[in-house]
Every structure is written in C-alpha cells, then in structure tokens.
Design a protein around this motif. Sequence first.
Motif, PDB file in Angstrom:
ATOM      1  N   ASN A 280     -26.597   2.895  -6.369  1.00 44.18           N
ATOM      2  CA  ASN A 280     -26.429   1.450  -6.214  1.00 44.18           C
ATOM      3  C   ASN A 280     -25.039   0.986  -6.626  1.00 44.18           C
ATOM      4  O   ASN A 280     -24.855  -0.047  -7.265  1.00 44.18           O
ATOM      5  N   LEU A 281     -24.045   1.808  -6.284  1.00 45.68           N
ATOM      6  CA  LEU A 281     -22.656   1.452  -6.546  1.00 45.68           C
ATOM      7  C   LEU A 281     -21.935   1.392  -5.204  1.00 45.68           C
ATOM      8  O   LEU A 281     -22.177   2.235  -4.344  1.00 45.68           O
ATOM      9  N   VAL A 444     -32.806 -17.437  -1.757  1.00 47.00           N
ATOM     10  CA  VAL A 444     -32.952 -16.353  -0.788  1.00 47.00           C
ATOM     11  C   VAL A 444     -34.342 -15.735  -0.916  1.00 47.00           C
ATOM     12  O   VAL A 444     -34.992 -15.412   0.071  1.00 47.00           O
ATOM     13  N   ASN A 445     -34.783 -15.616  -2.160  1.00 50.68           N
ATOM     14  CA  ASN A 445     -36.125 -15.134  -2.411  1.00 50.68           C
ATOM     15  C   ASN A 445     -37.165 -16.049  -1.759  1.00 50.68           C
ATOM     16  O   ASN A 445     -38.152 -15.586  -1.176  1.00 50.68           O
ATOM     17  N   ASP A 448     -37.146 -15.433   2.018  1.00 50.81           N
ATOM     18  CA  ASP A 448     -37.780 -14.133   2.255  1.00 50.81           C
ATOM     19  C   ASP A 448     -39.299 -14.305   2.258  1.00 50.81           C
ATOM     20  O   ASP A 448     -39.991 -13.880   3.197  1.00 50.81           O
ATOM     21  N   LEU A 467     -38.058  -5.137   0.470  1.00 52.37           N
ATOM     22  CA  LEU A 467     -36.628  -5.218   0.272  1.00 52.37           C
ATOM     23  C   LEU A 467     -36.253  -4.314  -0.891  1.00 52.37           C
ATOM     24  O   LEU A 467     -36.769  -4.506  -1.997  1.00 52.37           O
ATOM     25  N   VAL A 468     -35.383  -3.352  -0.688  1.00 52.59           N
ATOM     26  CA  VAL A 468     -35.026  -2.501  -1.822  1.00 52.59           C
ATOM     27  C   VAL A 468     -33.661  -2.817  -2.402  1.00 52.59           C
ATOM     28  O   VAL A 468     -33.375  -2.506  -3.546  1.00 52.59           O
ATOM     29  N   ASP A 469     -32.806  -3.467  -1.624  1.00 51.80           N
ATOM     30  CA  ASP A 469     -31.528  -3.854  -2.221  1.00 51.80           C
ATOM     31  C   ASP A 469     -30.969  -5.067  -1.493  1.00 51.80           C
ATOM     32  O   ASP A 469     -31.209  -5.252  -0.299  1.00 51.80           O
ATOM     33  N   TYR A 470     -30.259  -5.862  -2.223  1.00 54.28           N
ATOM     34  CA  TYR A 470     -29.668  -7.082  -1.695  1.00 54.28           C
ATOM     35  C   TYR A 470     -28.285  -7.188  -2.308  1.00 54.28           C
ATOM     36  O   TYR A 470     -28.139  -7.229  -3.525  1.00 54.28           O
ATOM     37  N   VAL A 472     -24.331  -8.939  -2.170  1.00 51.12           N
ATOM     38  CA  VAL A 472     -23.460 -10.002  -1.675  1.00 51.12           C
ATOM     39  C   VAL A 472     -22.025  -9.598  -1.925  1.00 51.12           C
ATOM     40  O   VAL A 472     -21.680  -9.182  -3.035  1.00 51.12           O
ATOM     41  N   ILE A 489     -28.549  -6.110   3.319  1.00 54.92           N
ATOM     42  CA  ILE A 489     -29.908  -5.944   2.837  1.00 54.92           C
ATOM     43  C   ILE A 489     -30.395  -4.556   3.203  1.00 54.92           C
ATOM     44  O   ILE A 489     -30.169  -4.083   4.316  1.00 54.92           O
ATOM     45  N   LEU A 515     -32.004 -10.988   6.632  1.00 57.61           N
ATOM     46  CA  LEU A 515     -33.453 -10.874   6.430  1.00 57.61           C
ATOM     47  C   LEU A 515     -34.184 -10.777   7.764  1.00 57.61           C
ATOM     48  O   LEU A 515     -35.046  -9.920   7.965  1.00 57.61           O
TER      49      LEU A 515
END
Lengths: 531, 531
Positions: A280-281, A444-445, A448, A467-470, A472, A489, A515
């Motif tokens: 997640n980087l 955003v949640n 969704d 959703l596993v990652d979001y 920005v 996303i 989304l």
Amino acid sequence: MASIQLYDTTLRDGAQREGVSFSTVDKLDIARKLDEIGIHFIEGGWPGSNPKDVEFFKKAQSLALHHSSLVAFGSTRRPISKAQTDANLQALANAGVKAVTIVGKSSDLQVTQVLETSLEENLSMIADSIRYLKAKGLTVFFDAEHFFDGFKANPGYALRVLEVAAEAGADCLVPCDTNGGTLPNEITVAIEAARKLTTTPLGIHAHNDAELGVANTLAAVNAGASQVQGTINGYGERCGNANLCSIIPALKLKMGIDCVTNEQLAKLTEVSRFVSEVANLPPDPFSPYIGSSAFSHKAGLHVAGMTKWSGSYQHIDPTHVGNQPRVLVSELSGKSNIIYKARERGIDLPLQGKEAEKLLEQVKLLESRGFQYENAEASFELLLHRAKPDYQPLFTLVDFMVVVESRRRPPTRRSPEEALSEAIIKVKVGTEIIHTAAEGNGPVNALDDALRKALLQFYPSLAQVKLVDYKVRILEESVGTGSQVRVLIESSDGVEEWRTVGSSTNIIEASWLALADSLEYWLIKQKAAAS
Amino acid sequence: MASIQLYDTTLRDGAQREGVSFSTVDKLDIARKLDEIGIHFIEGGWPGSNPKDVEFFKKAQSLALHHSSLVAFGSTRRPISKAQTDANLQALANAGVKAVTIVGKSSDLQVTQVLETSLEENLSMIADSIRYLKAKGLTVFFDAEHFFDGFKANPGYALRVLEVAAEAGADCLVPCDTNGGTLPNEITVAIEAARKLTTTPLGIHAHNDAELGVANTLAAVNAGASQVQGTINGYGERCGNANLCSIIPALKLKMGIDCVTNEQLAKLTEVSRFVSEVANLPPDPFSPYIGSSAFSHKAGLHVAGMTKWSGSYQHIDPTHVGNQPRVLVSELSGKSNIIYKARERGIDLPLQGKEAEKLLEQVKLLESRGFQYENAEASFELLLHRAKPDYQPLFTLVDFMVVVESRRRPPTRRSPEEALSEAIIKVKVGTEIIHTAAEGNGPVNALDDALRKALLQFYPSLAQVKLVDYKVRILEESVGTGSQVRVLIESSDGVEEWRTVGSSTNIIEASWLALADSLEYWLIKQKAAAS
C-alpha cells in the motif's frame, strides 16, 4: 563470482519500513512473485518472535515454489542458557523449512554494551546455536550483525566471530552493515579479510543509510561474497535495505553474473509494482531500472538524441527489466497503442479507421483532464466497451447530491464535532429509475453506500464486491483548493482485484466516477462469464 | 584530496526532474539557501537556451552571496561555425558571472551518431569555445558529456577530449556519467586514467540510473576528482543526479574532507526540506541523512538497544546534519516537549502542573486522530493560544453545509458532466452571526470562498491571505472510502508563509479545520503586531 545466491528479506526486514504491515496472505502472495523471478532464498519471517510468522510458515507449506527455498530467521540462544531449551531456536527448528538464518553480534562494543555479556559467551552462543540447528539437518546461514562497525573498532574479534561460526558448521557467513553507514572501500577491505580467513561462502547484508546499499553490495560481490541479501524496492527500516531491484540488473546486465534468466529479469518491474501495491505504498517513479520515470525524457536535446540512437540517453534497454521508455503520454499515444492495449485485454473491437481514432481522441482528452489508465486497467477496459456500437450500459448515473453538514444544534447522537455526510442519488437500470440515499463516514463513503443500495436489488451478486483501497492524489501540476485530483479505487470480489480511476477538480465527483466504473466493470465481467 | 569544490546544479539539471518547474523567484530563494550551507558553485541555468534563465542571471546580480559563486551553463559552439558569432557562447559571456561551464561530447559514437559531425570537428568545437570564454576573462569548467561510456568504447578519444580541453585552458575537466549506468570500479579506472593525463583539476558529474550516483561520486573523489557536481535531494532527469545531501555528509563525516563547516552541515536537513517545498514535492522521509525516517526506529530490539547506547543503531549523530532521531511521536511526547515547543515559538504559557498536562493530553488525542503538528506549526501555535485562560477566539465556526450536486436537468451554463459545489456557512464574530454561501470549483474551494466572504467585512486585511498549497494525504494505516485523511494547507500573505492541519474521516471537515486555522492564525499575529 560465477554463482550468486539471491536472498530476499522483504517479508522480514522489508516489513520494518515505516507504514508497512503485511498480512499472512500478503506474504504468501509476495513469496509466489519472488519465486517467479528466480530468487533463491526467501526469508519469510521470525517464527520465534512473532505468532503471525508461525502462521505464515504453516501456510507456506502448501506454496508450490519452483525456484525458491523458504528461510526462517531468528537469533542465537540467549546469554547463559542452553541451545536445547531455547524457545527461539526450537521455533526455527520447527518452522518446517530446510534453511534458517540466525543473527549474532560481531562487534565487541555491541556485545558488552547492548547485549551486556562477555565476548567469550557471545562466541559460545553463536557456536552452540549453529551446532544445534545443524544437528537438526538444517542449512544454516549466519548473519553477523554490525560486522563492519565491529571490524573497524576491533577487527580481530569481528573476524573471530566469523571463524567460530564457520567452525560450528555455518553454510554461509553474512557480514551485515546493520547501521548502513559503511563506505564501499571499507566493505572491500573487510570482505577481503574475511575471504582470507575461511573457505565457507560469504554473503552481504547492506542497508541504505548512506545511500550506498547497492554499491556496498556490489563491492562485496567483487571482493568474493556470493550470497546477496536485500529487499524488493529497497524497503526496510530507516532508509531501507539494499535494493534487489537495482542489484539484480547490475549483476546480470553489467557484471555478467547469470543469477536469473532473461525471462525472470523481464518480470522485475512487474514484481516491484506488485510489492508496492501489496505494501500500500505508491511506487516510486524515480526508482532506478523499474521506476516509471527511469527511462523517461523531457522534450529537448535528449529526446532528439533518442530519435537518432535509442541508446544515446539510456544506460540499458528498458525491456530487459520489463520497463519501457517514456517521452510523454501524449507524444507516444497512437492508434496502434490503443489497438495493442485492446488485444492485450482480449477485447475484439472494430479498430479500423474512424472508430479507433475517436477512441484515441477520447483517451487523450481524458488524460489531459487527469485520468491515468496505466494503473486503472478496469477503467480503460470500460472505455473500450463503451466504444462498441452495441454497448448497453448496465446502469446509468442520472444525478447525485452529497451533503456534508456540521451543525451545533440540534444535538444528535453524534459528537458535536462530527460532521454528517449524506448522499442522495438517482440511478437508471433499464427503464427504471432508483432514487435512494445513504449516510456515511465521509461523503465518498456515503456515495458508495447509496450506489450499492440502489444496485443490489437488480444485481444481488454485487454484495461480493468490496472496496479494498481508495487513494487520492493531488495532481502535481495544480495547486490550491481548486486542484485537480485523481482518485484510484481498488476493488475485489474475493478472487480477483481490479482498479478504476476518476479525475476532477471536485474530489466527490472524481470518487463517484471511479466507484461507478468499479461496479460496472465487475457486472460486465459477470455477464460475459454467464453467457 | 584535502580541498573539494561543491558544485550544485539543482537549478539546471535538478529542474529536469519530472514535475519540477522553478520560477525565477524560486531559483533566487534556493540560491540563497545553497549559499548558507557553503556550496562553492551554483549553476544557475542555461542563458543561451532559456529566456527565463537570462532573467535569473540579471536578478541574481543583486544576490549578496557570501560563500557561493554563480555559474552559467551552456554548450560548445555548433559544428562548422565560429565561436565569435555563436549566440550561445555570447549569452554565457554576457550572463554577468565570473565562471561558466560548457558541455561537449567525449564519446565517439555520440559525436558521429547524435551530433553528426566529425571527431576532429568536435575537438575544435571544444577548444575554440574554451579559448573564446577564457579570452573573456572567465573561469571555464568543461563538462565532458558521456565520458564514461565513451571511455569504455574508445578510451583514446575520450581522453583526447579532456586533453584538448585542458590545453585550451579549461580550469576544471568534469567527466560526466550522463546516462548514469557506470559502476564504481569503472569510474575509478577512468578517473585514474584522466588523472595521469593532465594536471588540470578533475571533477565528477554522476547520475543515479543504477542507484550508484553517490558511490560513483565518492569513487571519483578517491581517484583524484576535486569538483563534485550534484543536486539537492538528488533531483534530476530520470532517476536523478548524484545527491549532494548524501555526498556532503559522507565527505565531511566519513572521509574527513572539510568541504563545509560544522554549522553549514547542520543546516543540510533544513535546506533539503526547503528545496522540496519550493519544488512542490513531498520530502522523501526515507532519504539518507536528511529524511524524517532516516533515524527513526520501530519499537523492539533496536529501540531497546538505542536506550543503552545511542550509537547502537545509527551510523552518525543525526544532529550533525540538522536531523533528529525519532522513535514514535506518542512515545517521545512529554510535557517538556510541549514546553520546549511553546518557548521555541515565543509563547508565554503558564505551563506548570495541570495546564501543561491537559495540553499534552490534547496533543496526544489529536495526533491519534491523524493530526500531525510537525509540518503545521501554525495549527500547533493555535493549540497553545487556545490553552491560555484569556483566549478569545476571533471568530467561531457555528456550522457549515456543503452540497455537491451533479444533475442532468435542468441544463445550466455548466457542461452536463460538471458538478456544482456550494457551501453554506454560519460564522460568529463577537456577538454577530454571519450566514453566507459561496459556489466553488469543488467543495473545499467553495468552503474557502464562503469563509473569506463572511470574515472580510470584519477583517478586510484578510484579502492579503492566499492559499498557496493544499495537500491531502490518506493516512497509511486506514483503507477504503472510510479512510482517515489529513489535509495540510499552506498560506501566504506575500511576506510570510504558514502551514495548518486538519484531520477527519471526512475530507470536507478536515479541509474546513485547516482553512479556519489558517485564517485565525494570521489574524492573531496581526493583532499581536498592532498592539
């Protein structure tokens, strides 16, 4: 120098990087990828210190690795105790692996000041532990912690530690630059001294605190080390470990050491990006060899040179490591690019003539508005679908409204500081219009939740999609609160994962676009699979 | 080896990094900072190729530099032409500097394939150009482009180029690893060959395409190079240039080369962060020496070791480069920390006993919610103000509502895809409540406009305050659309700049908090200055 063993410690030392935390599933996924590129040894974790790592080694039994051997890591026995009753050594012996690495101190100051034991006892700890593990039939690698600092202060003791480990039967002695501050010429001197001492193979474990992790590793190889320890993307504590993504191509392409096959090397970029995705980087675009900017050129002299001779401004052919040269997207994009990408994704499009041109124009327009399809293959595939003459959307976004409110009165169940987010949406499915609303933990949640609520009655299987990652990103070129933002996303149905993109000056709208793409992409795939 | 000249090319080669574009004011600001840390030569730009750079050299006349000399960069004359009438050489001669650097090719293939001229003509171009500039009384440095690749393919020609430049009067010959793919041992061999050839000082200009930019620079210094070219933070085309932020401490602290004073070295971290700020790039926390994580430690063995012996897990004392060790904020934070920070900002707070403890609790609570005060000193100062018993807020946020709407009907002046953002806010100033609204280019922009609109009637001077940067970070620990976000806002009144922070799972609320802090901070400072 002909034979080099690549030893990856992304799963242990790499996980020490600030912000990284791998789940057991993450670690298994990464191990499979490391196997694909021909890493010889994968250090999976420290079973004696971490219950999660015990679980990893248990599950790893079922990994069908073709090239790699798993290694468990641990320390020598504690001072004034017996190897036979040491919980850490027992955990290593019971990890279900054929090879283990144990770490012991090789700097006299570290022994007396930090370990707080005698120099002699430290030697016994190392010898006892290696003998114990060798008696269990294991291959044993010995990591000599702080070796280079120790060698500078007291070379006799540092070398004696290696000698004791070799006599106890270690299969490889790995001097570690634990604090990462050693210079390449100091590495050369110390490895050469060790080389004279013993015939046991030597390794190198370098850190990057002086921006010399790669150079120190190569210096050690030139001085006779044959096991190279490092991590993918150089992840690791502080400034990171020696970066295998730079070391492997240097060994193979520049030093003629055949440590991986050409096909394995060509997967390096993919593996680097996979690991950053799992960690997640964001991938570092400026990373040597595998970064997206590693072979990019700003317009001007260099681009002109490149058109005359492709080697004029690049040190290797980027395809050797699975990377590609890049000038500017808009300059590179062409009809053939779109056709190639469509075929790659198995989509049969009538891409002759005007249609392909129209699609290309659209991609260019969207990219100029901040969309980026490189990491959002699902959104790209939707563009292709939408270009088909018989395309029928499974749902249409009619309109949406999001309200974020923070009011002191009237008092509600929420704390007064907490804002309320509410989304009201209108979606069309077939001829029906669904008008619904949902609250959420942020705007955003809320969107969704409302969108899922509207679609679930038509497509109950959507409940599987999570959703596993979001992410920005504020686009670098723009500034201030009016900035262009790009939302990426990542979604999963438990089996596959896919990524979609949205872009706008309005973060809510960018999120809404990504989304909607995410859900439509999955529905189209389901429909295709069913028909 | 005693005397090393530091030569910075951040303003020219550094600006080649993707996404970087310096204004003339940016460049002047950076030049002042480079002067502070004792850089000997500052390459300001290429006046012959870029009108912006001509302006820079004009304005730079008034820079009162104490340690640094400005250098203008350009290429040799064109093939088959005269130095006397070459526009580029004239621009160099007229740049108003005492030293210039000209670049010429030293690889035979580059001459014939890219420059498309003869090997002899290339030598004449170099000699003529150097003689022309020397006759103007200038110090002339010669950058030998592609020297190391050229040396590998045709060492005789590459060395001949250096010889010709030396004979023409160049004051320093700088072999360049233009494509960045050379290995340290190859650098050593080539520099040693050049060293035997001439008594003219040698330099080194390395790139980082093989993650060896720093190592190659140090190898060249060990082989006899005395001018070191590089950039702050290693900025530069593709994977960047050799990183001065790693080279300077290695020279000074590890190789005993006294290239800057202790005081200058202690400003390195500050200068690195300043340059990344100006370049509008987030500082890389994992950068050696100057990164915020360069001396950070995750809990466990290392932290325990550090408490016994501070050198046990760090290769240098971080204060030497102006950096600091870091364990975890929550573990480090203490009452003394708060008192220290308050004094640092000139705030007189009754910090004995309960009040300091209460403040500390609050900081910890807010940090656990995602606020981070390290880069938001204005928000931190506001916390201190708010802890004072006589604190009177200049305005209070009563409540706000933000509506983001995307509707297909009725048609408006906006394109149908564009969403409308509207903010309705209620702010209290004294006993008065202002209820107002504004539209914006996205929800945060709308809030910003509404808040200013409400406050301007009371504080007309607020019109001077501009938002200069707005950054959103999704906190790494959280995932999905319910993620915690941190908003950092940078504001300016044309004289000073300050940063504020907001955090929430709701991006709108996080932005609102940071916006309000930004304006209140400035108003408090104005009031204090007036009284």
